[in-house]
Design an enzyme around this catalytic site. Structure first.
Site, PDB file in Angstrom:
ATOM      1  N   ASP A 145     170.814 -11.294  77.089  1.00 21.23           N
ATOM      2  CA  ASP A 145     171.600 -10.111  76.717  1.00 21.23           C
ATOM      3  C   ASP A 145     172.102  -9.400  77.975  1.00 21.23           C
ATOM      4  O   ASP A 145     173.246  -8.937  78.043  1.00 21.23           O
ATOM      5  CB  ASP A 145     170.736  -9.180  75.874  1.00 21.23           C
ATOM      6  CG  ASP A 145     170.087  -9.918  74.711  1.00 21.23           C
ATOM      7  OD1 ASP A 145     170.828 -10.417  73.859  1.00 21.23           O
ATOM      8  OD2 ASP A 145     168.840 -10.029  74.699  1.00 21.23           O
ATOM      9  N   HIS A 187     165.316  -7.675  71.358  1.00 17.15           N
ATOM     10  CA  HIS A 187     166.331  -8.729  71.419  1.00 17.15           C
ATOM     11  C   HIS A 187     166.837  -8.946  69.992  1.00 17.15           C
ATOM     12  O   HIS A 187     166.400  -9.838  69.276  1.00 17.15           O
ATOM     13  CB  HIS A 187     165.753 -10.033  71.979  1.00 17.15           C
ATOM     14  CG  HIS A 187     166.670 -11.204  71.773  1.00 17.15           C
ATOM     15  ND1 HIS A 187     167.885 -11.314  72.401  1.00 17.15           N
ATOM     16  CD2 HIS A 187     166.567 -12.293  70.972  1.00 17.15           C
ATOM     17  CE1 HIS A 187     168.483 -12.422  71.996  1.00 17.15           C
ATOM     18  NE2 HIS A 187     167.712 -13.037  71.124  1.00 17.15           N
TER      19      HIS A 187
HETATM   20  P1  NAX Z   1     165.889 -25.789  68.062  1.00 16.96           P
HETATM   21  O1  NAX Z   1     165.660 -25.656  66.613  1.00 16.96           O
HETATM   22  O2  NAX Z   1     166.928 -26.705  68.592  1.00 16.96           O
HETATM   23  O3  NAX Z   1     164.513 -26.203  68.773  1.00 16.96           O
HETATM   24  C1  NAX Z   1     163.304 -25.578  68.466  1.00 16.96           C
HETATM   25  C2  NAX Z   1     162.233 -26.632  68.658  1.00 16.96           C
HETATM   26  O4  NAX Z   1     160.965 -25.996  68.499  1.00 16.96           O
HETATM   27  C3  NAX Z   1     162.288 -27.770  67.620  1.00 16.96           C
HETATM   28  O5  NAX Z   1     162.368 -29.006  68.318  1.00 16.96           O
HETATM   29  C4  NAX Z   1     160.985 -27.618  66.860  1.00 16.96           C
HETATM   30  O6  NAX Z   1     160.436 -28.864  66.477  1.00 16.96           O
HETATM   31  C5  NAX Z   1     160.110 -26.928  67.898  1.00 16.96           C
HETATM   32  N1  NAX Z   1     158.935 -26.259  67.346  1.00 16.96           N
HETATM   33  C6  NAX Z   1     158.802 -25.636  66.154  1.00 16.96           C
HETATM   34  N2  NAX Z   1     157.549 -25.220  65.977  1.00 16.96           N
HETATM   35  C7  NAX Z   1     156.864 -25.548  67.087  1.00 16.96           C
HETATM   36  C8  NAX Z   1     155.515 -25.405  67.490  1.00 16.96           C
HETATM   37  N3  NAX Z   1     154.613 -24.828  66.691  1.00 16.96           N
HETATM   38  N4  NAX Z   1     155.148 -25.863  68.707  1.00 16.96           N
HETATM   39  C9  NAX Z   1     156.044 -26.478  69.498  1.00 16.96           C
HETATM   40  N5  NAX Z   1     157.332 -26.682  69.165  1.00 16.96           N
HETATM   41  C10 NAX Z   1     157.744 -26.210  67.970  1.00 16.96           C
HETATM   42  O7  NAX Z   1     166.107 -24.296  68.586  1.00 16.96           O
HETATM   43  P2  NAX Z   1     166.744 -23.784  69.962  1.00 16.96           P
HETATM   44  O8  NAX Z   1     168.190 -23.650  69.791  1.00 16.96           O
HETATM   45  O9  NAX Z   1     166.218 -24.593  71.065  1.00 16.96           O
HETATM   46  O10 NAX Z   1     166.152 -22.298  69.992  1.00 16.96           O
HETATM   47  C11 NAX Z   1     164.773 -22.051  70.153  1.00 16.96           C
HETATM   48  C12 NAX Z   1     164.450 -20.596  69.870  1.00 16.96           C
HETATM   49  O11 NAX Z   1     165.122 -19.739  70.796  1.00 16.96           O
HETATM   50  C13 NAX Z   1     164.890 -20.121  68.487  1.00 16.96           C
HETATM   51  O12 NAX Z   1     163.841 -19.316  67.944  1.00 16.96           O
HETATM   52  C14 NAX Z   1     166.086 -19.245  68.800  1.00 16.96           C
HETATM   53  O13 NAX Z   1     166.300 -18.270  67.804  1.00 16.96           O
HETATM   54  C15 NAX Z   1     165.670 -18.637  70.091  1.00 16.96           C
HETATM   55  N6  NAX Z   1     166.727 -18.031  70.921  1.00 16.96           N
HETATM   56  C16 NAX Z   1     166.390 -16.938  71.653  1.00 16.96           C
HETATM   57  C17 NAX Z   1     167.280 -16.329  72.497  1.00 16.96           C
HETATM   58  C18 NAX Z   1     166.879 -15.145  73.308  1.00 16.96           C
HETATM   59  O14 NAX Z   1     167.718 -14.626  74.026  1.00 16.96           O
HETATM   60  N7  NAX Z   1     165.653 -14.637  73.254  1.00 16.96           N
HETATM   61  C19 NAX Z   1     168.680 -16.807  72.614  1.00 16.96           C
HETATM   62  C20 NAX Z   1     168.851 -18.221  72.158  1.00 16.96           C
HETATM   63  C21 NAX Z   1     168.062 -18.607  70.945  1.00 16.96           C
HETATM   64  O15 NAX Z   1     168.727 -18.126  69.816  1.00 16.96           O
END
Ligand code: NAX
Length: 328
Positions: free
Chosen positions: A159, A187
Protein backbone atom coordinates in the site's frame (compact mmCIF):
# COMPACT_ATOMS: atom_id res chain seq x y z
CA UNK A 1 31.54 -17.13 4.25
CA UNK A 2 28.54 -16.36 6.50
CA UNK A 3 26.30 -19.17 7.78
CA UNK A 4 23.05 -19.40 5.80
CA UNK A 5 20.01 -17.56 7.14
CA UNK A 6 17.03 -19.88 7.25
CA UNK A 7 14.01 -18.29 5.59
CA UNK A 8 10.61 -19.95 5.85
CA UNK A 9 7.96 -19.11 3.27
CA UNK A 10 4.40 -20.42 3.32
CA UNK A 11 2.04 -20.64 0.36
CA UNK A 12 5.18 -21.48 -1.58
CA UNK A 13 3.40 -22.92 -4.64
CA UNK A 14 1.14 -19.86 -4.95
CA UNK A 15 1.42 -16.92 -7.31
CA UNK A 16 3.11 -14.40 -4.97
CA UNK A 17 5.77 -16.98 -4.15
CA UNK A 18 6.42 -17.66 -7.81
CA UNK A 19 8.03 -14.23 -7.75
CA UNK A 20 9.09 -14.02 -4.09
CA UNK A 21 11.15 -17.19 -3.84
CA UNK A 22 13.35 -16.32 -6.81
CA UNK A 23 14.08 -12.88 -5.42
CA UNK A 24 14.98 -14.21 -1.98
CA UNK A 25 17.19 -16.87 -3.55
CA UNK A 26 18.93 -14.35 -5.82
CA UNK A 27 20.07 -12.19 -2.89
CA UNK A 28 17.46 -9.42 -3.13
CA UNK A 29 16.49 -9.94 0.53
CA UNK A 30 19.79 -10.06 2.39
CA UNK A 31 22.36 -9.09 -0.21
CA UNK A 32 24.81 -10.89 -2.51
CA UNK A 33 27.13 -12.05 0.31
CA UNK A 34 24.56 -13.71 2.57
CA UNK A 35 23.60 -17.30 1.73
CA UNK A 36 20.00 -18.25 2.42
CA UNK A 37 18.35 -21.60 3.00
CA UNK A 38 14.70 -21.78 1.94
CA UNK A 39 12.14 -23.71 4.00
CA UNK A 40 8.95 -23.95 2.00
CA UNK A 41 5.58 -24.85 3.47
CA UNK A 42 2.54 -25.88 1.44
CA UNK A 43 -0.59 -27.92 1.95
CA UNK A 44 -0.23 -31.56 0.88
CA UNK A 45 -2.07 -31.30 -2.49
CA UNK A 46 0.24 -28.46 -3.59
CA UNK A 47 3.53 -30.23 -2.82
CA UNK A 48 3.78 -31.68 -6.31
CA UNK A 49 3.50 -28.23 -7.90
CA UNK A 50 6.01 -26.96 -5.33
CA UNK A 51 8.49 -29.62 -6.47
CA UNK A 52 8.31 -28.01 -9.91
CA UNK A 53 9.08 -24.59 -8.43
CA UNK A 54 12.08 -26.09 -6.62
CA UNK A 55 13.30 -27.56 -9.92
CA UNK A 56 13.23 -24.04 -11.35
CA UNK A 57 15.06 -22.65 -8.32
CA UNK A 58 17.73 -25.29 -8.92
CA UNK A 59 17.89 -24.30 -12.55
CA UNK A 60 18.69 -20.69 -11.67
CA UNK A 61 21.92 -21.86 -9.97
CA UNK A 62 21.80 -18.89 -7.62
CA UNK A 63 25.13 -18.61 -5.76
CA UNK A 64 23.32 -17.31 -2.63
CA UNK A 65 20.92 -20.25 -2.41
CA UNK A 66 22.43 -22.66 0.11
CA UNK A 67 19.57 -25.19 0.17
CA UNK A 68 15.83 -25.78 -0.16
CA UNK A 69 13.56 -27.96 1.94
CA UNK A 70 9.84 -28.39 1.37
CA UNK A 71 7.06 -29.93 3.40
CA UNK A 72 3.52 -29.79 4.73
CA UNK A 73 4.33 -29.96 8.45
CA UNK A 74 5.00 -26.52 9.97
CA UNK A 75 6.92 -28.00 12.90
CA UNK A 76 9.44 -29.53 10.51
CA UNK A 77 9.59 -26.69 8.00
CA UNK A 78 9.93 -23.94 10.65
CA UNK A 79 12.65 -25.77 12.60
CA UNK A 80 15.39 -23.25 13.39
CA UNK A 81 14.13 -20.55 11.01
CA UNK A 82 15.36 -16.98 11.45
CA UNK A 83 12.84 -15.29 9.16
CA UNK A 84 9.31 -16.40 8.35
CA UNK A 85 7.17 -14.96 5.58
CA UNK A 86 3.61 -16.18 6.00
CA UNK A 87 2.12 -15.72 2.55
CA UNK A 88 -0.22 -18.71 2.26
CA UNK A 89 -3.78 -18.10 3.36
CA UNK A 90 -7.26 -19.26 2.53
CA UNK A 91 -8.87 -16.92 -0.01
CA UNK A 92 -12.54 -16.00 0.25
CA UNK A 93 -14.53 -18.15 -2.15
CA UNK A 94 -18.13 -17.80 -3.32
CA UNK A 95 -20.65 -18.24 -0.53
CA UNK A 96 -18.10 -17.82 2.24
CA UNK A 97 -19.18 -15.55 5.09
CA UNK A 98 -16.70 -13.34 6.91
CA UNK A 99 -16.81 -15.67 9.90
CA UNK A 100 -15.98 -18.67 7.65
CA UNK A 101 -13.00 -16.79 6.24
CA UNK A 102 -11.74 -15.88 9.71
CA UNK A 103 -12.16 -19.46 10.96
CA UNK A 104 -10.40 -20.97 7.93
CA UNK A 105 -7.47 -18.59 8.33
CA UNK A 106 -7.62 -18.92 12.08
CA UNK A 107 -6.89 -22.62 11.77
CA UNK A 108 -3.85 -21.88 9.60
CA UNK A 109 -2.40 -19.09 11.73
CA UNK A 110 -3.00 -20.70 15.13
CA UNK A 111 -1.15 -23.82 13.92
CA UNK A 112 1.68 -21.81 12.38
CA UNK A 113 2.01 -19.54 15.45
CA UNK A 114 2.25 -22.59 17.71
CA UNK A 115 4.79 -24.27 15.46
CA UNK A 116 6.97 -21.12 15.31
CA UNK A 117 6.76 -20.84 19.08
CA UNK A 118 7.99 -24.39 19.42
CA UNK A 119 10.73 -24.69 16.82
CA UNK A 120 11.82 -21.35 15.30
CA UNK A 121 15.22 -19.80 16.08
CA UNK A 122 15.26 -17.48 19.10
CA UNK A 123 15.78 -14.44 16.83
CA UNK A 124 12.85 -15.25 14.51
CA UNK A 125 11.05 -12.39 12.75
CA UNK A 126 7.61 -13.13 11.29
CA UNK A 127 5.95 -11.14 8.50
CA UNK A 128 2.36 -11.94 7.47
CA UNK A 129 1.30 -11.18 3.89
CA UNK A 130 -1.68 -13.58 3.65
CA UNK A 131 -5.03 -11.88 4.16
CA UNK A 132 -6.59 -10.69 6.39
CA UNK A 133 -2.93 -9.91 7.11
CA UNK A 134 -3.19 -7.78 10.26
CA UNK A 135 -5.55 -10.16 12.02
CA UNK A 136 -3.73 -13.27 10.83
CA UNK A 137 -0.58 -11.77 12.37
CA UNK A 138 -2.50 -11.13 15.60
CA UNK A 139 -3.59 -14.78 15.67
CA UNK A 140 -0.05 -16.08 15.05
CA UNK A 141 1.41 -13.70 17.64
CA UNK A 142 -1.11 -14.67 20.31
CA UNK A 143 -0.44 -18.36 19.68
CA UNK A 144 3.33 -17.88 20.09
CA UNK A 145 3.59 -16.61 23.67
CA UNK A 146 7.35 -17.25 23.97
CA UNK A 147 8.25 -15.09 20.97
CA UNK A 148 8.39 -11.34 21.71
CA UNK A 149 5.29 -9.66 20.26
CA UNK A 150 7.38 -7.14 18.31
CA UNK A 151 8.59 -9.99 16.11
CA UNK A 152 5.17 -10.22 14.44
CA UNK A 153 4.44 -7.77 11.64
CA UNK A 154 1.92 -7.59 8.80
CA UNK A 155 2.46 -6.21 5.33
CA UNK A 156 1.30 -2.71 4.36
CA UNK A 157 4.40 -1.95 2.32
CA UNK A 158 2.56 -2.68 -0.90
CA UNK A 159 0.00 0.00 0.00
CA UNK A 160 2.91 2.31 0.89
CA UNK A 161 4.54 1.74 -2.50
CA UNK A 162 1.23 2.16 -4.31
CA UNK A 163 0.74 5.51 -2.55
CA UNK A 164 4.21 6.68 -3.58
CA UNK A 165 3.56 5.69 -7.19
CA UNK A 166 0.21 7.53 -7.30
CA UNK A 167 1.70 10.69 -5.79
CA UNK A 168 4.71 10.63 -8.11
CA UNK A 169 2.39 10.40 -11.12
CA UNK A 170 0.18 13.24 -9.83
CA UNK A 171 3.10 15.62 -9.24
CA UNK A 172 5.23 14.50 -12.18
CA UNK A 173 8.19 13.65 -9.93
CA UNK A 174 10.25 10.48 -9.56
CA UNK A 175 9.52 8.08 -6.72
CA UNK A 176 12.92 8.82 -5.19
CA UNK A 177 11.90 12.45 -4.63
CA UNK A 178 9.16 11.24 -2.24
CA UNK A 179 9.91 10.50 1.43
CA UNK A 180 7.97 9.80 4.60
CA UNK A 181 4.87 8.25 3.09
CA UNK A 182 2.65 6.61 5.72
CA UNK A 183 -0.08 4.00 5.61
CA UNK A 184 -2.07 3.92 8.85
CA UNK A 185 -4.39 1.16 10.04
CA UNK A 186 -5.54 -2.03 8.38
CA UNK A 187 -4.42 -3.55 5.06
CA UNK A 188 -7.98 -3.18 3.76
CA UNK A 189 -10.16 -0.57 2.11
CA UNK A 190 -10.23 1.43 5.38
CA UNK A 191 -6.47 2.01 5.33
CA UNK A 192 -5.35 5.64 5.48
CA UNK A 193 -2.55 6.74 3.15
CA UNK A 194 -1.32 10.01 4.69
CA UNK A 195 0.07 12.84 2.57
CA UNK A 196 0.15 15.35 5.43
CA UNK A 197 3.49 14.11 6.76
CA UNK A 198 4.84 13.06 3.41
CA UNK A 199 7.59 15.09 1.72
CA UNK A 200 8.43 15.79 -1.90
CA UNK A 201 11.96 17.12 -2.22
CA UNK A 202 11.64 18.24 1.40
CA UNK A 203 8.35 20.08 0.89
CA UNK A 204 5.05 18.96 2.39
CA UNK A 205 3.26 16.68 -0.10
CA UNK A 206 -0.30 17.69 0.82
CA UNK A 207 0.60 21.37 0.45
CA UNK A 208 2.25 20.65 -2.89
CA UNK A 209 -0.81 18.78 -4.13
CA UNK A 210 -2.97 21.59 -2.72
CA UNK A 211 -6.21 19.80 -3.59
CA UNK A 212 -8.09 18.22 -0.68
CA UNK A 213 -10.77 16.88 -3.06
CA UNK A 214 -8.12 14.95 -5.00
CA UNK A 215 -6.69 13.56 -1.77
CA UNK A 216 -10.10 12.43 -0.47
CA UNK A 217 -11.86 11.37 -3.65
CA UNK A 218 -9.05 10.21 -5.84
CA UNK A 219 -5.76 9.47 -4.08
CA UNK A 220 -7.03 7.63 -0.99
CA UNK A 221 -9.59 5.41 -2.78
CA UNK A 222 -7.20 4.67 -5.66
CA UNK A 223 -4.55 3.42 -3.23
CA UNK A 224 -7.07 1.55 -1.07
CA UNK A 225 -8.78 -0.13 -4.05
CA UNK A 226 -5.68 -0.80 -6.11
CA UNK A 227 -5.84 -4.53 -5.38
CA UNK A 228 -9.31 -4.73 -6.96
CA UNK A 229 -8.13 -2.70 -9.98
CA UNK A 230 -5.27 -5.17 -10.55
CA UNK A 231 -7.71 -8.10 -10.37
CA UNK A 232 -10.03 -6.38 -12.86
CA UNK A 233 -7.16 -5.80 -15.30
CA UNK A 234 -5.05 -8.92 -14.86
CA UNK A 235 -7.65 -11.49 -13.89
CA UNK A 236 -5.70 -12.39 -10.76
CA UNK A 237 -4.50 -10.51 -7.73
CA UNK A 238 -1.24 -8.59 -7.36
CA UNK A 239 1.65 -10.99 -7.22
CA UNK A 240 5.00 -9.52 -8.31
CA UNK A 241 4.32 -6.23 -6.52
CA UNK A 242 3.20 -8.07 -3.38
CA UNK A 243 6.36 -10.18 -3.50
CA UNK A 244 8.46 -7.03 -3.93
CA UNK A 245 6.80 -5.37 -0.94
CA UNK A 246 7.27 -8.50 1.20
CA UNK A 247 10.99 -8.45 0.35
CA UNK A 248 11.30 -4.72 1.07
CA UNK A 249 9.55 -4.93 4.43
CA UNK A 250 11.68 -7.82 5.64
CA UNK A 251 14.89 -6.39 4.15
CA UNK A 252 14.40 -3.05 5.91
CA UNK A 253 13.44 -4.76 9.18
CA UNK A 254 16.68 -6.78 9.13
CA UNK A 255 19.08 -4.32 7.50
CA UNK A 256 17.63 -0.92 8.49
CA UNK A 257 15.53 1.79 6.85
CA UNK A 258 17.15 4.64 4.89
CA UNK A 259 18.36 7.76 6.71
CA UNK A 260 15.91 10.68 6.46
CA UNK A 261 12.96 8.50 5.53
CA UNK A 262 10.58 6.01 7.10
CA UNK A 263 8.51 3.03 5.99
CA UNK A 264 5.00 1.73 6.73
CA UNK A 265 4.80 -1.45 8.79
CA UNK A 266 1.83 -3.04 10.53
CA UNK A 267 3.14 -3.76 14.04
CA UNK A 268 1.60 -4.54 17.43
CA UNK A 269 0.32 -1.21 18.73
CA UNK A 270 1.90 0.14 21.92
CA UNK A 271 -0.88 2.73 22.12
CA UNK A 272 0.98 5.32 20.01
CA UNK A 273 -1.34 7.88 18.36
CA UNK A 274 -4.27 6.52 20.35
CA UNK A 275 -4.29 3.23 18.41
CA UNK A 276 -5.69 0.48 20.64
CA UNK A 277 -2.86 -1.38 22.29
CA UNK A 278 -2.26 -4.96 21.10
CA UNK A 279 -3.88 -4.82 17.67
CA UNK A 280 -1.58 -5.01 14.65
CA UNK A 281 -1.94 -1.71 12.88
CA UNK A 282 0.16 0.13 10.31
CA UNK A 283 2.39 3.00 11.48
CA UNK A 284 5.29 5.03 10.17
CA UNK A 285 8.38 3.18 11.37
CA UNK A 286 12.14 3.42 11.20
CA UNK A 287 14.30 0.36 11.63
CA UNK A 288 17.85 -0.16 12.88
CA UNK A 289 19.76 -3.08 14.36
CA UNK A 290 16.97 -5.51 13.46
CA UNK A 291 14.31 -3.60 15.41
CA UNK A 292 11.65 -1.13 14.39
CA UNK A 293 10.50 2.00 16.20
CA UNK A 294 7.22 3.76 15.61
CA UNK A 295 7.91 7.36 14.53
CA UNK A 296 6.70 9.58 17.37
CA UNK A 297 5.47 13.15 17.66
CA UNK A 298 3.56 13.60 14.39
CA UNK A 299 0.65 16.03 14.62
CA UNK A 300 -2.58 14.54 13.33
CA UNK A 301 -5.35 16.89 12.30
CA UNK A 302 -9.06 16.01 12.65
CA UNK A 303 -9.23 14.53 9.15
CA UNK A 304 -6.29 12.19 9.73
CA UNK A 305 -7.48 11.25 13.22
CA UNK A 306 -10.94 10.30 11.93
CA UNK A 307 -9.48 8.19 9.12
CA UNK A 308 -7.15 6.34 11.49
CA UNK A 309 -9.95 5.81 14.02
CA UNK A 310 -12.17 4.22 11.34
CA UNK A 311 -9.50 1.74 10.33
CA UNK A 312 -8.63 0.96 13.95
CA UNK A 313 -12.34 0.34 14.64
CA UNK A 314 -12.32 -2.25 11.84
CA UNK A 315 -9.24 -3.94 13.34
CA UNK A 316 -10.97 -4.04 16.74
CA UNK A 317 -13.99 -5.71 15.12
CA UNK A 318 -11.74 -8.32 13.50
CA UNK A 319 -9.98 -8.89 16.82
CA UNK A 320 -13.32 -9.30 18.60
CA UNK A 321 -14.51 -11.75 15.92
CA UNK A 322 -11.43 -13.99 16.24
CA UNK A 323 -11.66 -13.77 20.02
CA UNK A 324 -15.27 -14.93 19.76
CA UNK A 325 -14.09 -17.86 17.64
CA UNK A 326 -11.57 -18.79 20.34
CA UNK A 327 -8.58 -18.18 18.05
CA UNK A 328 -6.84 -15.71 20.34
P1 NAX B 1 -2.43 -18.18 -4.13
O1 NAX B 1 -3.78 -18.70 -3.89
O2 NAX B 1 -1.85 -18.16 -5.50
O3 NAX B 1 -1.39 -18.98 -3.21
C1 NAX B 1 -1.64 -19.23 -1.86
C2 NAX B 1 -0.96 -20.55 -1.55
O4 NAX B 1 -1.07 -20.78 -0.15
C3 NAX B 1 -1.60 -21.76 -2.25
O5 NAX B 1 -0.59 -22.44 -2.99
C4 NAX B 1 -2.12 -22.60 -1.10
O6 NAX B 1 -2.01 -23.99 -1.34
C5 NAX B 1 -1.20 -22.16 0.03
N1 NAX B 1 -1.70 -22.45 1.37
C6 NAX B 1 -2.98 -22.46 1.81
N2 NAX B 1 -3.04 -22.86 3.08
C7 NAX B 1 -1.78 -23.09 3.48
C8 NAX B 1 -1.20 -23.54 4.69
N3 NAX B 1 -1.96 -23.85 5.75
N4 NAX B 1 0.14 -23.67 4.76
C9 NAX B 1 0.91 -23.40 3.68
N5 NAX B 1 0.42 -23.00 2.50
C10 NAX B 1 -0.91 -22.83 2.40
O7 NAX B 1 -2.42 -16.72 -3.47
P2 NAX B 1 -1.40 -15.51 -3.69
O8 NAX B 1 -1.86 -14.70 -4.82
O9 NAX B 1 -0.03 -16.03 -3.69
O10 NAX B 1 -1.70 -14.66 -2.37
C11 NAX B 1 -1.37 -15.14 -1.09
C12 NAX B 1 -2.01 -14.28 -0.01
O11 NAX B 1 -1.52 -12.94 -0.08
C13 NAX B 1 -3.53 -14.16 -0.14
O12 NAX B 1 -4.09 -14.28 1.17
C14 NAX B 1 -3.71 -12.74 -0.64
O13 NAX B 1 -4.98 -12.22 -0.29
C15 NAX B 1 -2.61 -12.04 0.07
N6 NAX B 1 -2.20 -10.72 -0.46
C16 NAX B 1 -1.78 -9.80 0.44
C17 NAX B 1 -1.33 -8.57 0.06
C18 NAX B 1 -0.85 -7.58 1.06
O14 NAX B 1 -0.48 -6.48 0.67
N7 NAX B 1 -0.83 -7.85 2.36
C19 NAX B 1 -1.33 -8.16 -1.37
C20 NAX B 1 -1.37 -9.32 -2.31
C21 NAX B 1 -2.25 -10.46 -1.89
O15 NAX B 1 -3.57 -10.13 -2.19
Amino acid sequence: SAAPVKVAVTGAAGQICYSLLFRIASGALLGPDQPVELRLLEITPALKALEGVVMELDDCAFPTLAGVQIGDDPEKVFDGVNLAMLVGARPRTAGMERGDLLSANGAIFTAQGKALNKVAASDVKVLVTGNPANTNALIAMTNAPDIPKERFNALTRLDHNRAIAQLAAKLGVTVSEIKKMTIWGNHSSTQYPDLFHCEVNGENAAAKVNDQAWIENDFIPTVAKRGAAIIAARGSSSAASAANATIEHMRDWVLGSPEGDWVSMAVPSDGSYGVTEGIISSFPCTTAGGEYSIVQGLDLDDFSQARIAASVAELEEERDAVKELGLI
